[in-house]
Design a protein around this motif. Structure first.
Motif, PDB file in Angstrom:
ATOM      1  N   GLU A 167      30.659 -12.999  14.061  1.00 59.60           N
ATOM      2  CA  GLU A 167      29.918 -13.144  15.308  1.00 59.60           C
ATOM      3  C   GLU A 167      30.333 -12.072  16.323  1.00 59.60           C
ATOM      4  OE1 GLU A 167      29.882 -16.421  18.848  1.00 59.60           O
ATOM      5  OE2 GLU A 167      29.823 -17.180  16.786  1.00 59.60           O
ATOM      6  N   ALA A 168      31.626 -11.803  16.428  1.00 56.97           N
ATOM      7  CA  ALA A 168      32.103 -10.766  17.353  1.00 56.97           C
ATOM      8  C   ALA A 168      31.606  -9.392  16.905  1.00 56.97           C
ATOM      9  CB  ALA A 168      33.623 -10.783  17.421  1.00 56.97           C
ATOM     10  N   MET A 194      40.639 -24.145   4.044  1.00 57.87           N
ATOM     11  CA  MET A 194      39.412 -23.402   3.772  1.00 57.87           C
ATOM     12  C   MET A 194      38.462 -23.465   4.966  1.00 57.87           C
ATOM     13  SD  MET A 194      37.754 -21.489   1.700  1.00 57.87           S
ATOM     14  CE  MET A 194      38.377 -21.676   0.070  1.00 57.87           C
ATOM     15  N   GLU A 195      38.337 -24.634   5.588  1.00 57.22           N
ATOM     16  CA  GLU A 195      37.475 -24.754   6.759  1.00 57.22           C
ATOM     17  C   GLU A 195      37.985 -23.889   7.910  1.00 57.22           C
ATOM     18  OE1 GLU A 195      37.334 -28.945   7.527  1.00 57.22           O
ATOM     19  OE2 GLU A 195      35.972 -29.318   5.860  1.00 57.22           O
ATOM     20  N   THR A 196      39.302 -23.804   8.048  1.00 53.82           N
ATOM     21  CA  THR A 196      39.880 -22.957   9.091  1.00 53.82           C
ATOM     22  C   THR A 196      39.576 -21.490   8.828  1.00 53.82           C
ATOM     23  OG1 THR A 196      41.648 -24.568   9.421  1.00 53.82           O
ATOM     24  CG2 THR A 196      42.016 -22.349  10.273  1.00 53.82           C
ATOM     25  N   ILE A 231      37.296 -18.942  11.168  1.00 50.03           N
ATOM     26  CA  ILE A 231      37.807 -17.662  11.666  1.00 50.03           C
ATOM     27  C   ILE A 231      36.898 -16.521  11.226  1.00 50.03           C
ATOM     28  CG2 ILE A 231      39.703 -16.004  11.466  1.00 50.03           C
ATOM     29  CD1 ILE A 231      41.574 -18.463  11.362  1.00 50.03           C
ATOM     30  N   ARG A 232      36.488 -16.559   9.955  1.00 47.60           N
ATOM     31  CA  ARG A 232      35.590 -15.515   9.457  1.00 47.60           C
ATOM     32  C   ARG A 232      34.278 -15.513  10.237  1.00 47.60           C
ATOM     33  NH1 ARG A 232      30.974 -15.558   5.658  1.00 47.60           N
ATOM     34  NH2 ARG A 232      31.067 -17.661   6.417  1.00 47.60           N
TER      35      ARG A 232
END
Length: 96
Positions: free
Chosen positions: A86-87, A74-76, A80-81
């Motif tokens: 941010e991008a 979940m942290e990964t 990523i989200r």
């Protein structure tokens, strides 16, 4: 001087580079899909372990191990989200 024929030839040569459905893009999309499926399977394992622990079919050690693995997954996914958001926000800030 650039002639129309040279410009058309250059365009034809560059067109495959921007064509949708290129092999690398499709490969990246399939890898993202596989990662999402693995994440969903991990969450299903947690649900099954939790249900098993409540009914007494699974020991608590297995439940704790499954929860720890799912927390890492979940942290990964959240990291990523956050990078994707941010991008996207960075792209929105670009002047047109």
């Amino acid at each position: 001087m650039i002639s129309p024929l040279n410009a058309a030839n250059a365009y034809s040569a560059a067109r495959p580079a921007i064509a949708p459905g290129r092999a690398p893009a499709t490969d990246a999309v399939s890898r993202i899909g596989m990662a999402a499926e693995e994440f969903a399977q991990q969450m299903q394992q947690v649900d099954a372990a939790a249900a098993g622990a409540m009914t007494g079919k699974t020991d608590t050690h297995h439940l704790v191990q499954t929860i720890a693995e799912s927390q890492l997954a979940m942290e990964t996914v959240v990291a990523i989200r956050n990078k994707v958001v941010e991008a996207y926000q960075e792209i929105l800030r670009m002047p047109v």
